[in-house]
Every structure is written in C-alpha cells, then in structure tokens.
Design a protein around this motif. Structure first.
Motif, PDB file in Angstrom:
ATOM      1  N   LEU A 171       0.837  -1.203   0.000  1.00 61.41           N
ATOM      2  CA  LEU A 171       0.000   0.000   0.000  1.00 61.41           C
ATOM      3  C   LEU A 171       0.874   1.256   0.000  1.00 61.41           C
ATOM      4  N   ASP A 172       0.293   2.364  -0.466  1.00 54.46           N
ATOM      5  CA  ASP A 172       1.055   3.610  -0.440  1.00 54.46           C
ATOM      6  C   ASP A 172       1.096   4.162   0.981  1.00 54.46           C
ATOM      7  N   ALA A 173       1.913   5.187   1.193  1.00 57.15           N
ATOM      8  CA  ALA A 173       2.192   5.686   2.541  1.00 57.15           C
ATOM      9  C   ALA A 173       0.933   6.125   3.276  1.00 57.15           C
ATOM     10  N   GLY A 174       0.047   6.854   2.586  1.00 58.70           N
ATOM     11  CA  GLY A 174      -1.173   7.323   3.222  1.00 58.70           C
ATOM     12  C   GLY A 174      -2.062   6.181   3.676  1.00 58.70           C
ATOM     13  N   LEU A 175      -2.229   5.177   2.814  1.00 57.42           N
ATOM     14  CA  LEU A 175      -3.057   4.025   3.166  1.00 57.42           C
ATOM     15  C   LEU A 175      -2.444   3.214   4.304  1.00 57.42           C
ATOM     16  N   ARG A 176      -1.117   3.130   4.335  1.00 56.47           N
ATOM     17  CA  ARG A 176      -0.463   2.386   5.415  1.00 56.47           C
ATOM     18  C   ARG A 176      -0.792   3.005   6.764  1.00 56.47           C
ATOM     19  N   MET A 177      -0.747   4.338   6.839  1.00 56.69           N
ATOM     20  CA  MET A 177      -1.082   5.018   8.088  1.00 56.69           C
ATOM     21  C   MET A 177      -2.522   4.734   8.493  1.00 56.69           C
ATOM     22  N   GLU A 178      -3.413   4.784   7.525  1.00 55.36           N
ATOM     23  CA  GLU A 178      -4.833   4.536   7.786  1.00 55.36           C
ATOM     24  C   GLU A 178      -5.063   3.100   8.253  1.00 55.36           C
ATOM     25  N   MET A 179      -4.393   2.145   7.596  1.00 52.57           N
ATOM     26  CA  MET A 179      -4.578   0.747   7.949  1.00 52.57           C
ATOM     27  C   MET A 179      -3.948   0.405   9.292  1.00 52.57           C
ATOM     28  N   ARG A 180      -2.889   1.104   9.680  1.00 50.65           N
ATOM     29  CA  ARG A 180      -2.333   0.902  11.023  1.00 50.65           C
ATOM     30  C   ARG A 180      -3.400   1.151  12.074  1.00 50.65           C
ATOM     31  N   ARG A 181      -4.099   2.270  11.918  1.00 46.84           N
ATOM     32  CA  ARG A 181      -5.162   2.611  12.876  1.00 46.84           C
ATOM     33  C   ARG A 181      -6.270   1.564  12.849  1.00 46.84           C
ATOM     34  N   GLU A 182      -6.573   1.060  11.644  1.00 49.21           N
ATOM     35  CA  GLU A 182      -7.610   0.044  11.496  1.00 49.21           C
ATOM     36  C   GLU A 182      -7.236  -1.231  12.252  1.00 49.21           C
ATOM     37  N   ILE A 183      -5.994  -1.659  12.092  1.00 46.18           N
ATOM     38  CA  ILE A 183      -5.539  -2.886  12.756  1.00 46.18           C
ATOM     39  C   ILE A 183      -5.516  -2.700  14.271  1.00 46.18           C
ATOM     40  N   GLN A 184      -5.074  -1.533  14.730  1.00 45.64           N
ATOM     41  CA  GLN A 184      -5.094  -1.264  16.169  1.00 45.64           C
ATOM     42  C   GLN A 184      -6.515  -1.302  16.722  1.00 45.64           C
ATOM     43  N   ALA A 185      -7.457  -0.725  15.976  1.00 51.18           N
ATOM     44  CA  ALA A 185      -8.858  -0.720  16.424  1.00 51.18           C
ATOM     45  C   ALA A 185      -9.411  -2.137  16.499  1.00 51.18           C
ATOM     46  N   ILE A 186      -9.082  -2.957  15.500  1.00 50.74           N
ATOM     47  CA  ILE A 186      -9.539  -4.353  15.500  1.00 50.74           C
ATOM     48  C   ILE A 186      -8.961  -5.103  16.691  1.00 50.74           C
ATOM     49  N   HIS A 187      -7.698  -4.852  16.997  1.00 52.02           N
ATOM     50  CA  HIS A 187      -7.071  -5.513  18.140  1.00 52.02           C
ATOM     51  C   HIS A 187      -7.769  -5.135  19.445  1.00 52.02           C
TER      52      HIS A 187
END
Length: 358
Positions: A171-187
């Motif tokens: 993923l590009d840099a912007g999406l990586r930042m967004e997905m980090r938050r997504e994974i943290q929320a799921i955890h």
C-alpha cells in the motif's frame, strides 16, 4: 491464546533459517516481528501457522504441543486467522461471501456466529467501514479496501491468534497510516493475540505491545517499543530501529569521549555494555545538535534534504558521515563548516539539565 516456542530451529538443507528461538506470545498480546529480508521472521510465522515443521524444538499453543520435529498440527486444525501481503481474496466472490466463508468452514467458529452468519458478516464489514460494499467484487475495490476485506475475513471466526505477514507493504504511505489505525482498532475490539511480521520499524513502533527484533535467524532483542528504541542492546538494533549513528571513541569514568577527544564528555549511564566494550556510542539523528557557530565536534555538511517539519543533513566529521535531523528553520549550506554536540550536553562537554536518552 498463548503460544510458546522452545529452542526452535528450522533449516532448509544447509541454510539455517531459525536458530534456537525462544518466544512466548501472551494472551491478547500484539507482537511485531521486525527485521530485514532473510532474517527468519516469515519462517517463524509459518511455524506458528502450521505451514512448516521445526527441525528442532517444540511449539505449544495453550499448553498443547502443536509442533515438534516430524510432527505438526495442520493450519486448518488450529484456531488461527491469517492476513497476507497479497490480500489473497477470491476473485469470484462478493465481499460478503469472502467474509462468510470462514464462518462456514472454520473449525472453531463459535456457535452463535454459525447460527447468525449474516449478522456476523454485517458486523465485520461495519467494523472495517465497508458495509455499503457488501455486494461488490474484489476487482471493484481499491488496495486499502481489499486489505480491509482481508482483515474482516481473518477475524470473522474470532480466531485465538491472528497472524499477519507484511500486510501493508503493497500500500502507499497514506493508506499504510490509515490501515495501522484500522488494525489497532480491530485488536482493541477483539482482544485477539496478534503476531505481525514487518520490516518497517515505524509500523512495529506504532502498533505493537512488544517488538521482537530478528537478525540472521536469531532474536537480537525483544521488549516494548519504548525499550527497543531508547535502550538498544546491540549495534544491529540501534541501526535498524531508529538508524542510529555509531560514534567511535573512548569510555572512561567520566563518560564517553567521541573520537577520543578528551575535551568532550557525553554521559552514558543508559548505554548497553556492548557499546562500551566496542568503544562506540549510538546517537540517533534527532539527538545530534547542529551548531552553526562550530561548537562541539568539527564537521562539514555534505548533503541536505528538506522534509517539511525538519531538515535532514549528512555531516562529515573526520571521515565519519553521520545523519543529523534539525528543525526546519535551521538552514546550513552544503560545504559549510558546523559543530556537532549531543542534545542536552553543552558544546564544552558539560551536561546540561536536559536528560539524555536514546
């Protein structure tokens, strides 16, 4: 779910992929396995998943042995979910069908989810913000949306352990930042134990409860993100996590004398014995203070990069090239003579009241 690896070794012919690894994954913990390509992190993940058998040692899940030399419990008989780098979505299935698949085929699906599959699918798609896309096909999605589907599918059956193999690297840099938050929320929402493989130090520092730094098939260091970054125990960890500059010099009772300059002394009570033995001092780019007046170690700027909020300089000091991060309003020209000191330590060498940490 807890998992314990005891003295695990994995070889492929004459190649040693893992050498005597001991690791415990605690219930509900988010662990990041961090290291360069070829360090053994994906092999470790594949052993946890049941795709590989250890050459030596054993793996226990919730106290039950699941793998030893010549024997292992296959992936389909383990209560795990997996998220791959390539998304691995089925091209002929709609989003809702992708998420529903493990509810119909996973061995450990809780009974309420089996009875209310549509409700569980809806819940998962809402969790990743794709409730309005349930009837779309994978080729109608962006990269970030595909990765969200893969996450929803992986956690739909409520696995005890979620294994993630560089899921954001495409993923590009912007999406990586967004997905980090997504994974943290799921955890946070699921409480599932996560083992997350990455070569990206920023991902590991941002998300993990604990980081395992690997190098050449062994665990170089393990600890909290704070400890890994601030208190590296080896040169490899210092360089790989935070890109520290290795400053040579001499250690005495007074502290560290960079380049053996007795007029300058840096305090190092937090420095690991490895560096003291080797006569080095790890300095992260943001720890260097660039002095345009020339105080401290004398050097010359040989490169500069504007990074918005800060400037990145490369300074040559007696043949050593060190990276220095300075505030954006600090402007020096290539070829200009400057001085370098340790932040919090006066150019004369005396410690100021500012604490110094790695």
């Amino acid at each position: 779910m807890s998992a314990v690896l005891q003295d695990v070794r994995k070889t492929f012919g004459d190649t040693v992929a893992l050498s005597s690894v001991d690791l415990e994954v605690k219930d509900g913990e988010f662990i990041a396995i961090l290291g360069p390509s070829g360090c053994g992190k994906t092999t470790l993940l594949r052993l946890l998943a049941g795709f590989e058998t250890p050459t030596a040692g054993s793996i226990k899940v919730d106290g039950i042995e699941t793998a030893e030399p010549g024997r292992m419990v296959p992936p389909e008989k383990r209560n795990i979910g997996m998220v791959f780098q390539s998304f691995a979505l089925w091209p002929h299935m709609k989003l809702k069908e992708q998420v529903q698949f493990p509810l119909e085929h996973h061995k450990y699906v809780p009974e309420p989810f089996k009875k209310q599959k549509k409700e569980r699918v809806k819940e998962m798609l809402e969790m990743v913000g794709l409730e309005d896309y349930s009837d779309r096909m994978p080729n109608e999605l962006s990269g970030g949306q595909k990765q969200r589907v893969a996450l929803a599918r992986a956690v739909a059956a409520q696995p005890s352990l979620l294994l993630m193999d560089e899921p954001l690297s495409s993923l590009d840099a912007g999406l990586r930042m967004e997905m980090r938050r997504e994974i943290q929320a799921i955890h946070r929402k699921t409480g599932t134990s996560i083992v997350y493989v990455t070569h990206d130090q920023a991902e590991a520092l941002a998300m993990a409860d604990r980081i395992i730094v690997m190098n050449h098939g062994t665990i170089e260091q393990m600890g909290s993100p704070h400890d890994i970054y601030r208190f590296p125990r080896t040169e490899f960890t210092a360089r790989f996590v935070g890109k520290a500059n290795m400053v040579p010099g001499t250690w005495t009772k007074e502290g560290f004398h960079p380049l053996s300059d007795s007029s300058i002394s840096w305090p190092g009570t937090w420095i690991a014995s490895t560096f003291i033995k080797n006569g080095t001092f790890p300095v992260r780019p943001e720890q260097f203070q660039l002095n345009e007046g020339g105080g401290g170690l004398k050097g010359k700027v040989i490169n500069s990069q504007y990074q918005g909020k800060e400037m990145h300089y490369v300074v040559d000091v007696e043949g050593h090239q060190w990276t220095v991060h300075a505030p954006a309003d600090v402007h020096v020209s290539i070829g200009e003579e400057v001085g370098l000191s340790l932040a919090g330590v006066q150019a004369s060498g005396r410690s100021s009241t500012m604490s110094v940490s790695s």
